[in-house]
Motif scaffolding. Structure first.
Motif: not given
Length: 436
Positions: A53, A57, A61, A80, A84, A127, A136, A140, A143-144
């Motif tokens: 992560y 992050s 990213l 973002f 998220a 991603l 993206l 993202w 994913y979260n």
């Protein structure tokens, strides 16, 4: 007739599935020895998901955004984080609540941890090969969602299976894993910021780490099955209990949540922009950025692990949880003042030293404090998931506040802002009454 009836009854009774009432938590008397196996499982788990992560992050990213949208990168980071956060907050609470009532041969937490870890890896692969910033953003966000289906059930093991006498020490295992993941991620990610292809490779490496950790951690912990435990009824009261925010016996719970949220917010004022601090505020070239991020990450990781190892057992020995959490939160703000005075890399290294000490001690006892203020052990994963929401909110508010400050005042002003946020967070934690 009587013998037939008796025989029929006997067969019926023998074939009926046995059920038992759920148990919540472990007493000190039931766990006389330190549960080292559980401790190591709670070290490996957060180490792997935090490596993945934070590596993406905080470094990869932003690096990809720098390649795809260099003129929009400062504004896109808060966007973002905000989107998220909304997805992660919802999934955290729901996944925690659902794991509280899950009944399988592998237990209530393990299926969620394993399946969601593989989902995290899949989202990272997607991603890695995304070629626009909107794509993206989509990956993202998904994913979260998956990540919070890992974290809420995983930390609930501390409430489920650790006696109060060992919570400080086992919380330090969790903290060591967090330190390895949080700060070791920079050592890995810094090697993949030179180009978009390099960043893609870095993200794929973190995808593997996320998947492997999601399998190894449950194997180590060996959660007992609970298929024979009575299932929760889905009526109005059950929905209120398992899916809503707590409303009774929760003053200290919300103080701990608010204090944690402010600590994470302060931390991510800097962490969310560390790449840009070195590139735009300190004017370092690409090679110097890589070296600076690696050095900072190494300092944070070493101090974080050392002081995490020290603080957890000391907390159990002296029965003190609240004061270490509050003091270390304030320490994080004190360290942030160094880059305010001078735009040179050494000031970020000084911040890393002080913040590493503070975060190490904080991570050692933070989860023990969270468990101690839970309103109801029956809903541990859901309520810990809500507290974990403080992480999510802080990771959104920190970059959002930093982005606003940078855009309106400049980079230098972000550092005293972090100090103020962390001091307020420490004072809120000191207001908790239930624990010392």
């Amino acid at each position: 007739m009587d013998r037939k009836a008796a025989g029929t009854t006997a067969v019926s009774t023998a074939s009926a599935p046995e059920t038992k009432e759920p148990t919540y938590g472990v007493n000190n008397a039931d766990q006389p020895k330190l549960p080292l196996r559980l401790g190591f499982g709670l070290l490996v788990g957060p180490a792997c998901w935090m490596l993945a992560y934070v590596g993406v992050s905080a470094t990869l990213l932003p690096a990809k955004l720098q390649f795809f949208a260099p003129d929009q990168k400062v504004a896109l980071i808060p966007l973002f984080s905000t989107i998220a956060m909304v997805a992660a907050t919802i999934s955290n609470i729901i996944a925690g609540a659902l794991s509280d009532i899950t009944r399988t041969r592998f237990g209530s937490r393990t299926p969620w941890i394993v399946c969601a870890s593989f989902a995290c890896a899949i989202m990272f692969v997607w991603l890695a090969f995304s070629s626009t910033w909107p794509m993206l953003l989509v990956t993202w966000t998904l994913y979260n969602v998956a990540l919070n289906c890992v974290t809420a059930p995983m930390i609930a093991q501390l409430s489920d299976r650790i006696a109060p006498r060992w919570r400080g020490t086992i919380s330090s295992f969790w903290g060591i894993g967090m330190a390895i993941g949080n700060y070791g991620s920079g050592l890995i990610a810094a090697r993949f910021i030179a180009s978009n292809d390099a960043a893609t490779t870095g993200v794929l490496i973190f995808a593997v780490i996320a998947a492997v950790g999601g399998v190894i951690s449950p194997i180590i912990m060996r959660e007992p099955g609970n298929k024979d435990v009575v299932r929760a009824k889905f009526d109005h009261d059950a929905i209120k209990q398992y899916f809503m925010f707590p409303t009774r016996n929760c003053r200290d719970y919300y103080l701990a949540l608010a204090g944690k949220m402010l600590m994470v917010t302060g931390q991510y004022v800097i962490v969310g922009y560390q790449l840009y601090i070195f590139s735009d505020y300190m004017k370092l070239d690409s090679d110097a950025q890589t070296a600076a991020i690696s050095t900072m990450s190494l300092i944070l990781m070493i101090t974080g692990i050392v002081f995490c190892v020290i603080a957890g057992p000391l907390s159990d020995r002296f029965h003190r949880i609240k004061a270490p959490v509050a003091i270390t939160t304030i320490m994080l703000g004190v360290g942030a003042f160094f880059p305010f005075f001078d735009a040179e890399p050494w000031t970020m290294f000084a911040y890393a030293l002080i913040a590493g000490i503070g975060m190490g001690a904080y991570n050692a006892v933070d989860q023990a404090l969270n468990v101690a203020v839970l309103p109801d052990p029956k809903t541990a994963a859901k309520d810990l998931g809500i507290i974990n929401m403080a992480n999510t909110l802080g990771q959104v508010f920190g970059p959002a506040i930093a982005g606003l400050v940078i855009s309106t005042i400049g980079y230098r002003a972000m550092f005293p802002v972090e100090t103020a946020i962390c001091v307020i967070g420490g004072l809120l934690i000191l207001a908790v009454k239930r624990v010392k």
